[in-house]
Write a protein that holds these residues in place. Structure first.
Motif, short mmCIF file in Angstrom:
data_model
loop_
_atom_site.label_atom_id
_atom_site.label_comp_id
_atom_site.label_asym_id
_atom_site.label_seq_id
_atom_site.Cartn_x
_atom_site.Cartn_y
_atom_site.Cartn_z
N PRO A 4 -21.88 -61.02 -37.57
CA PRO A 4 -22.44 -62.04 -36.66
C PRO A 4 -23.83 -61.69 -36.14
O PRO A 4 -24.68 -62.57 -36.00
CB PRO A 4 -21.43 -62.09 -35.51
CG PRO A 4 -20.13 -61.65 -36.13
CD PRO A 4 -20.52 -60.64 -37.18
N GLU A 5 -24.09 -60.42 -35.89
CA GLU A 5 -25.41 -60.04 -35.39
C GLU A 5 -26.49 -60.11 -36.46
O GLU A 5 -27.69 -60.11 -36.16
CB GLU A 5 -25.38 -58.63 -34.77
CG GLU A 5 -25.01 -57.52 -35.74
CD GLU A 5 -23.51 -57.22 -35.82
OE1 GLU A 5 -23.19 -56.17 -36.40
OE2 GLU A 5 -22.69 -57.99 -35.32
N ASP A 6 -26.10 -60.20 -37.73
CA ASP A 6 -27.07 -60.31 -38.82
C ASP A 6 -27.41 -61.75 -39.17
O ASP A 6 -28.39 -62.01 -39.86
CB ASP A 6 -26.53 -59.61 -40.08
CG ASP A 6 -26.45 -58.11 -39.93
OD1 ASP A 6 -27.21 -57.56 -39.10
OD2 ASP A 6 -25.63 -57.50 -40.64
N VAL A 7 -26.61 -62.68 -38.68
CA VAL A 7 -26.80 -64.09 -39.07
C VAL A 7 -28.15 -64.62 -38.59
O VAL A 7 -28.88 -65.24 -39.37
CB VAL A 7 -25.64 -64.96 -38.53
CG1 VAL A 7 -25.93 -66.43 -38.73
CG2 VAL A 7 -24.34 -64.57 -39.20
N LYS A 8 -28.51 -64.38 -37.34
CA LYS A 8 -29.76 -64.92 -36.81
C LYS A 8 -30.98 -64.43 -37.60
O LYS A 8 -31.83 -65.25 -37.97
CB LYS A 8 -29.89 -64.59 -35.33
CG LYS A 8 -31.01 -65.34 -34.66
CD LYS A 8 -30.99 -65.17 -33.16
CE LYS A 8 -32.08 -65.99 -32.52
NZ LYS A 8 -32.05 -65.92 -31.06
#
Length: 44
Positions: A4-8
């Motif tokens: 999730p932290e890599d999506v942006k």
């Protein structure tokens, strides 16, 4: 698949490259139109 932290950051890169591709496509279309107009002027 992605954390999730890599999506942006991934979305940011994808958006930047998509905008770049749109810009390049628009430039190619403009060049094609210029070339077509020049060809028509020479033919007459």
């Amino acid at each position: 698949m992605a954390k999730p932290e890599d999506v942006k950051p991934f979305v940011s890169v994808i958006r930047k490259q998509a905008l770049r591709l749109v810009s390049l496509s628009e430039d190619i279309i403009k060049l094609s139109q210029i070339e077509e107009n020049d060809t028509q002027k020479i033919a007459f």
